[in-house]
Write a protein that holds these residues in place. Structure first.
Motif, short mmCIF file in Angstrom:
data_model
loop_
_atom_site.label_atom_id
_atom_site.label_comp_id
_atom_site.label_asym_id
_atom_site.label_seq_id
_atom_site.Cartn_x
_atom_site.Cartn_y
_atom_site.Cartn_z
N ALA A 1 0.83 -1.21 0.00
CA ALA A 1 0.00 0.00 0.00
C ALA A 1 0.87 1.26 0.00
CB ALA A 1 -0.94 -0.01 1.20
N ILE A 2 1.95 1.25 0.78
CA ILE A 2 2.87 2.39 0.81
C ILE A 2 3.50 2.60 -0.56
CG2 ILE A 2 5.07 3.22 1.76
CD1 ILE A 2 4.18 1.84 4.43
N ALA A 3 3.95 1.53 -1.20
CA ALA A 3 4.56 1.63 -2.52
C ALA A 3 3.57 2.17 -3.55
CB ALA A 3 5.10 0.27 -2.97
N LEU A 4 2.33 1.70 -3.49
CA LEU A 4 1.32 2.18 -4.43
C LEU A 4 0.96 3.65 -4.17
CD1 LEU A 4 -0.93 -0.99 -4.66
CD2 LEU A 4 0.54 -0.04 -6.47
N LEU A 5 0.93 4.04 -2.91
CA LEU A 5 0.69 5.46 -2.59
C LEU A 5 1.84 6.31 -3.13
CD1 LEU A 5 -0.98 7.61 -1.12
CD2 LEU A 5 0.33 7.09 0.94
N TRP A 6 3.07 5.84 -2.98
CA TRP A 6 4.25 6.52 -3.53
C TRP A 6 4.12 6.68 -5.05
CZ3 TRP A 6 8.58 9.23 -2.81
CH2 TRP A 6 9.58 9.16 -3.78
N ILE A 7 3.72 5.60 -5.71
CA ILE A 7 3.57 5.64 -7.17
C ILE A 7 2.52 6.67 -7.57
CG2 ILE A 7 2.73 4.32 -9.17
CD1 ILE A 7 4.19 1.87 -7.84
N GLY A 8 1.38 6.66 -6.91
CA GLY A 8 0.32 7.62 -7.23
C GLY A 8 0.75 9.06 -6.95
N ALA A 9 1.37 9.28 -5.79
CA ALA A 9 1.77 10.64 -5.41
C ALA A 9 2.86 11.19 -6.32
CB ALA A 9 2.22 10.65 -3.96
N THR A 10 3.88 10.37 -6.59
CA THR A 10 4.96 10.86 -7.45
C THR A 10 4.48 11.07 -8.87
OG1 THR A 10 5.79 8.61 -7.84
CG2 THR A 10 6.83 9.89 -6.05
N HIS A 11 3.60 10.18 -9.34
CA HIS A 11 3.09 10.35 -10.70
C HIS A 11 2.28 11.64 -10.80
CE1 HIS A 11 2.79 8.60 -14.68
NE2 HIS A 11 1.73 9.39 -14.75
N SER A 12 1.45 11.88 -9.82
CA SER A 12 0.65 13.10 -9.82
C SER A 12 1.54 14.34 -9.80
CB SER A 12 -0.27 13.09 -8.59
OG SER A 12 -1.00 14.29 -8.51
N PHE A 13 2.55 14.34 -8.95
CA PHE A 13 3.47 15.48 -8.84
C PHE A 13 4.21 15.73 -10.16
CE2 PHE A 13 7.73 17.14 -7.69
CZ PHE A 13 7.33 18.36 -7.16
N ILE A 14 4.80 14.70 -10.70
CA ILE A 14 5.55 14.84 -11.95
C ILE A 14 4.65 15.33 -13.08
CG2 ILE A 14 6.82 13.55 -13.74
CD1 ILE A 14 7.73 11.68 -11.32
N ASP A 15 3.42 14.84 -13.12
CA ASP A 15 2.50 15.20 -14.21
C ASP A 15 1.90 16.60 -14.09
OD1 ASP A 15 2.96 12.91 -15.60
OD2 ASP A 15 0.92 12.14 -15.45
N ARG A 16 2.21 17.31 -13.03
CA ARG A 16 1.78 18.70 -12.97
C ARG A 16 2.59 19.53 -13.98
NH1 ARG A 16 -2.86 19.60 -11.85
NH2 ARG A 16 -2.44 21.67 -11.07
N ARG A 17 3.63 18.95 -14.50
CA ARG A 17 4.52 19.48 -15.55
C ARG A 17 5.50 20.53 -15.06
NH1 ARG A 17 0.00 19.09 -19.89
NH2 ARG A 17 0.22 16.91 -20.46
N TRP A 18 5.13 21.37 -14.12
CA TRP A 18 6.07 22.40 -13.66
C TRP A 18 7.33 21.79 -13.02
CZ3 TRP A 18 7.79 22.79 -8.78
CH2 TRP A 18 7.01 22.27 -7.74
N PRO A 19 7.25 20.64 -12.30
CA PRO A 19 8.49 20.11 -11.73
C PRO A 19 9.52 19.73 -12.80
CG PRO A 19 6.60 19.15 -10.62
CD PRO A 19 6.09 19.88 -11.83
N VAL A 20 9.05 19.16 -13.89
CA VAL A 20 9.96 18.78 -14.99
C VAL A 20 10.54 20.03 -15.63
CG1 VAL A 20 10.06 17.71 -17.28
CG2 VAL A 20 8.84 16.57 -15.41
N ARG A 21 9.67 21.00 -15.88
CA ARG A 21 10.14 22.26 -16.47
C ARG A 21 11.16 22.94 -15.54
NH1 ARG A 21 5.62 23.73 -17.83
NH2 ARG A 21 5.00 24.84 -15.97
N TRP A 22 10.86 22.99 -14.23
CA TRP A 22 11.80 23.59 -13.27
C TRP A 22 13.14 22.87 -13.30
CZ3 TRP A 22 14.88 22.18 -9.33
CH2 TRP A 22 15.39 23.19 -8.53
#
Length: 132
Positions: free
Chosen positions: A73-94
């Motif tokens: 469950a922790i690993a899946l929460l990590w996957i969801g949270a990191t995917h959501s964060f990365i897909d906001r696009r600004w972190p990649v651009r930054w």
């Protein structure tokens, strides 16, 4: 066990990011609106569900894959949270603007850095599950 977990999570990522992502999610997931957040969170949830299903299948059919509920469950929460964060696009651009990749950013490199960030997060999840 790490290799099996990494492959399962990577395949889950590909399934969720390409055939599992709607045009609406792709177009809106980075917007700073309610519609954007809903598109982003439903897309991240798709990742959690598909990766969870593949991990469960792997635990059923692969002798080397054994999972415990809380770490999974922790690993899946990590996957969801990191995917959501990365897909906001600004972190990649930054990242690209602050690490000497402005020209790469101008020539379509964001999609590659985005995918690299997702894979790094998946490898971290696989390492975590394998170490438990």
């Amino acid at each position: 066990m790490f290799a099996g977990l990494a492959v399962l999570l990577y395949v889950g990522h590909l399934a969720a990011d390409y055939p599992g992502q709607t045009d609406h999610q792709s177009a809106h997931k980075a917007k700073k609106t309610l519609v954007g957040w809903l598109a982003n969170l439903t897309h991240a949830t798709t990742h959690v569900l598909i990766c969870g299903a593949l991990l469960a299948l792997g635990a059923l059919v692969l002798d080397e894959v054994t999972l415990q509920p809380l770490p999974t469950a922790i690993a899946l929460l990590w996957i969801g949270a990191t995917h959501s964060f990365i897909d906001r696009r600004w972190p990649v651009r930054w990242w690209m603007e602050h690490t000497g990749q402005r020209e790469f950013l101008q020539h379509g490199g964001a999609a590659h850095v985005d995918q690299a960030a997702h894979v790094i997060a998946l490898v971290a999840a696989a390492l975590f599950l394998a170490a438990i």
